[in-house]
Design a protein around this motif. Structure first.
Motif, PDB file in Angstrom:
ATOM      1  N   VAL A  40       0.944  -1.092  -0.094  1.00  0.00           N
ATOM      2  CA  VAL A  40      -0.043   0.026  -0.009  1.00  0.00           C
ATOM      3  C   VAL A  40       0.827   1.291   0.004  1.00  0.00           C
ATOM      4  N   ALA A  41       1.887   1.345   0.913  1.00  0.00           N
ATOM      5  CA  ALA A  41       2.801   2.440   0.800  1.00  0.00           C
ATOM      6  C   ALA A  41       3.383   2.680  -0.551  1.00  0.00           C
ATOM      7  N   SER A  42       3.882   1.486  -0.907  1.00  0.00           N
ATOM      8  CA  SER A  42       4.635   1.475  -2.293  1.00  0.00           C
ATOM      9  C   SER A  42       3.630   2.042  -3.485  1.00  0.00           C
ATOM     10  N   TRP A  43       2.466   1.559  -3.412  1.00  0.00           N
ATOM     11  CA  TRP A  43       1.478   2.068  -4.400  1.00  0.00           C
ATOM     12  C   TRP A  43       1.255   3.803  -4.118  1.00  0.00           C
ATOM     13  N   LEU A  44       1.158   4.174  -3.121  1.00  0.00           N
ATOM     14  CA  LEU A  44       0.886   5.626  -2.619  1.00  0.00           C
ATOM     15  C   LEU A  44       2.289   6.299  -3.325  1.00  0.00           C
ATOM     16  N   CYS A  45       3.402   5.953  -2.752  1.00  0.00           N
ATOM     17  CA  CYS A  45       4.558   6.695  -3.467  1.00  0.00           C
ATOM     18  C   CYS A  45       4.554   6.627  -4.898  1.00  0.00           C
ATOM     19  N   ALA A  46       4.044   5.497  -5.516  1.00  0.00           N
ATOM     20  CA  ALA A  46       4.073   5.388  -6.958  1.00  0.00           C
ATOM     21  C   ALA A  46       3.006   6.491  -7.652  1.00  0.00           C
ATOM     22  N   MET A  47       1.855   6.517  -6.912  1.00  0.00           N
ATOM     23  CA  MET A  47       0.981   7.637  -7.266  1.00  0.00           C
ATOM     24  C   MET A  47       1.332   8.997  -7.177  1.00  0.00           C
ATOM     25  N   LEU A  48       2.064   9.173  -6.152  1.00  0.00           N
ATOM     26  CA  LEU A  48       2.630  10.537  -5.849  1.00  0.00           C
ATOM     27  C   LEU A  48       3.728  10.887  -7.157  1.00  0.00           C
ATOM     28  N   TYR A  49       4.435   9.846  -7.562  1.00  0.00           N
ATOM     29  CA  TYR A  49       5.510  10.037  -8.465  1.00  0.00           C
ATOM     30  C   TYR A  49       4.841  10.206  -9.976  1.00  0.00           C
ATOM     31  N   CYS A  50       3.633   9.612  -9.974  1.00  0.00           N
ATOM     32  CA  CYS A  50       2.783   9.939 -11.276  1.00  0.00           C
ATOM     33  C   CYS A  50       2.069  11.303 -11.200  1.00  0.00           C
ATOM     34  N   PHE A  51       1.244  11.462 -10.279  1.00  0.00           N
ATOM     35  CA  PHE A  51       0.218  12.372 -10.158  1.00  0.00           C
ATOM     36  C   PHE A  51       0.819  13.588  -9.256  1.00  0.00           C
ATOM     37  N   GLY A  52       1.776  13.427  -8.336  1.00  0.00           N
ATOM     38  CA  GLY A  52       2.394  14.808  -7.529  1.00  0.00           C
ATOM     39  C   GLY A  52       2.338  16.094  -7.986  1.00  0.00           C
ATOM     40  N   SER A  53       2.379  16.312  -9.301  1.00  0.00           N
ATOM     41  CA  SER A  53       2.302  17.729  -9.730  1.00  0.00           C
ATOM     42  C   SER A  53       0.941  18.076  -9.843  1.00  0.00           C
TER      43      SER A  53
ATOM     44  N   HIS B 241      -6.522   6.858 -15.983  1.00  0.00           N
ATOM     45  CA  HIS B 241      -5.129   7.173 -15.521  1.00  0.00           C
ATOM     46  C   HIS B 241      -4.709   6.290 -14.343  1.00  0.00           C
ATOM     47  N   ILE B 242      -5.402   6.404 -13.365  1.00  0.00           N
ATOM     48  CA  ILE B 242      -5.170   5.727 -12.308  1.00  0.00           C
ATOM     49  C   ILE B 242      -5.033   4.161 -12.341  1.00  0.00           C
ATOM     50  N   LEU B 243      -5.786   3.615 -12.991  1.00  0.00           N
ATOM     51  CA  LEU B 243      -5.465   2.389 -13.384  1.00  0.00           C
ATOM     52  C   LEU B 243      -4.410   1.686 -14.234  1.00  0.00           C
ATOM     53  N   LEU B 244      -3.921   2.482 -15.087  1.00  0.00           N
ATOM     54  CA  LEU B 244      -2.774   2.407 -16.113  1.00  0.00           C
ATOM     55  C   LEU B 244      -1.714   2.697 -15.169  1.00  0.00           C
ATOM     56  N   ALA B 245      -1.467   3.779 -14.382  1.00  0.00           N
ATOM     57  CA  ALA B 245      -0.255   3.918 -13.692  1.00  0.00           C
ATOM     58  C   ALA B 245      -0.269   2.695 -12.503  1.00  0.00           C
ATOM     59  N   SER B 246      -1.217   2.205 -12.048  1.00  0.00           N
ATOM     60  CA  SER B 246      -1.160   1.177 -11.085  1.00  0.00           C
ATOM     61  C   SER B 246      -0.711  -0.134 -11.770  1.00  0.00           C
ATOM     62  N   ALA B 247      -1.146  -0.430 -12.933  1.00  0.00           N
ATOM     63  CA  ALA B 247      -0.498  -1.521 -13.792  1.00  0.00           C
ATOM     64  C   ALA B 247       0.840  -1.481 -14.194  1.00  0.00           C
ATOM     65  N   VAL B 248       1.492  -0.474 -14.279  1.00  0.00           N
ATOM     66  CA  VAL B 248       2.755  -0.098 -14.632  1.00  0.00           C
ATOM     67  C   VAL B 248       3.377  -0.379 -13.308  1.00  0.00           C
ATOM     68  N   TRP B 249       2.926   0.299 -12.089  1.00  0.00           N
ATOM     69  CA  TRP B 249       3.606   0.172 -10.693  1.00  0.00           C
ATOM     70  C   TRP B 249       3.593  -1.487 -10.569  1.00  0.00           C
ATOM     71  N   TYR B 250       2.536  -2.205 -10.762  1.00  0.00           N
ATOM     72  CA  TYR B 250       2.622  -3.509 -10.211  1.00  0.00           C
ATOM     73  C   TYR B 250       3.690  -4.305 -11.166  1.00  0.00           C
ATOM     74  N   LEU B 251       3.668  -4.120 -12.457  1.00  0.00           N
ATOM     75  CA  LEU B 251       4.670  -4.983 -13.480  1.00  0.00           C
ATOM     76  C   LEU B 251       6.151  -4.425 -13.008  1.00  0.00           C
ATOM     77  N   ILE B 252       6.401  -3.306 -12.841  1.00  0.00           N
ATOM     78  CA  ILE B 252       7.786  -2.778 -12.474  1.00  0.00           C
ATOM     79  C   ILE B 252       8.409  -3.617 -11.296  1.00  0.00           C
ATOM     80  N   PHE B 253       7.446  -3.593 -10.103  1.00  0.00           N
ATOM     81  CA  PHE B 253       7.904  -4.098  -8.921  1.00  0.00           C
ATOM     82  C   PHE B 253       7.603  -5.590  -8.728  1.00  0.00           C
TER      83      PHE B 253
END
Length: 294
Positions: free
Chosen positions: A52-65, A86-98
């Motif tokens: 969960v913390a890792s996903w939140l960090c990934a969302m900040l990296y993608c949508f922090g601006s 957008h959230i689902l696409l970014a989440s899929a990328v996060w899951y695949l990378i980690f």
């Protein structure tokens, strides 16, 4: 001009500025952003210990601006999360990378030729975000030129500006990495780009927005690709900034001559390879730790 008319190149800036970013360009933006997250110390460990913390960090990296800009403009900080695709696409990328088996997805996107293409596509999104941020602020504050610059700057580099908050989610606290104190090339370029787009919105630059978007995108993509391919932290603004800071503030950027009088000379250190980026050094450290654990 006749040649441009025949080839329809005169309309290219307008077509380019209207081109949609989703899903190809946004996908590249998410991949590069989360790839850099994985390079950060402790990010892989956090992904194993607390997804969960890792996903939140990934969302900040993608949508922090977007989050930071919404806060500054008085909107809800979770407003952008209404865009489910957008959230689902970014989440899929996060899951695949980690979590992709054998790290296959990570190895593919981290392969330098592929990474260079993704980095170039990411800069297209960054430029569009800067221009959109300035335009949004101009509608809210018609003559608030400083606000326009700030929002454009935040839209272009909000992820870096929120890096200390993101570190807290990973259980790391490194205040010396504050992006305001040590601006990277993308952060500086976002500031200068925000100034240019604000001047264009104020009609102080005799150039159309579409042409400025094209020129600034080419500048950002070219320099970022070259710097990534050479594994360099350098900045094309360094020489000009050093001269301007010496002229206005009496010292070059990053320190002045007085520092040599008040501080002893540092002891010689083992030189590290200038060809390694911060992300690669962090990745190498993580790999060495994993080998020791085995």
């Amino acid at each position: 001009m006749d040649v441009l008319g025949v080839l329809n190149l005169s309309d290219f800036p307008q077509v380019f500025s209207k081109m949609g970013m989703f899903p190809v360009f946004d996908l590249a933006y998410y991949i590069v952003s989360i790839l850099y997250l994985k390079y950060e110390p402790g990010s892989v460990e956090v992904s194993r210990r607390s997804p969960v913390a890792s996903w939140l960090c990934a969302m900040l990296y993608c949508f922090g601006s977007y989050i930071l800009a919404d806060i500054m403009l008085g909107s809800s900080p979770i407003d952008y999360f209404q865009h489910n695709s957008h959230i689902l696409l970014a989440s899929a990328v996060w899951y695949l990378i980690f979590y992709c088996p054998l790290n296959l997805f990570y190895k593919c996107v981290a392969f330098l030729p592929v990474k260079l293409v993704l980095v170039a596509l990411k800069e297209v999104v960054r430029t569009r975000k800067i221009a959109a941020g300035v335009h949004h602020a101009q509608h809210a504050y018609h003559h608030g030129f400083f606000i326009m610059v700030i929002i454009g700057y935040v839209k272009g580099s909000g992820v870096a500006l929120m890096s200390n908050f993101e570190q807290l989610l990973r259980g790391v606290w490194r205040p010396e990495t504050n992006e305001i104190l040590n601006m990277s090339f993308p952060t500086k370029a976002s500031l200068y780009g925000a100034i240019l787009f604000t001047l264009q919105e104020a009609h102080w630059i005799p150039i159309s927005k579409s042409t400025l978007i094209l020129i600034f995108t080419l500048f950002m993509a070219t320099f970022k690709v070259v710097m990534t391919s050479r594994h360099s932290h350098g900045s094309p603004f360094a020489l000009i900034e050093s001269w301007v800071c010496h002229l206005l503030f009496g010292s070059p950027l990053g320190g002045g001559e007085e520092d040599h009088h008040h501080h002893p000379a540092p002891a010689p250190a083992i030189p590290s390879s200038p060809l390694k980026t911060k992300e690669e050094l962090n990745e190498g450290t993580r790999k060495r730790k994993s080998k020791k654990a085995e």
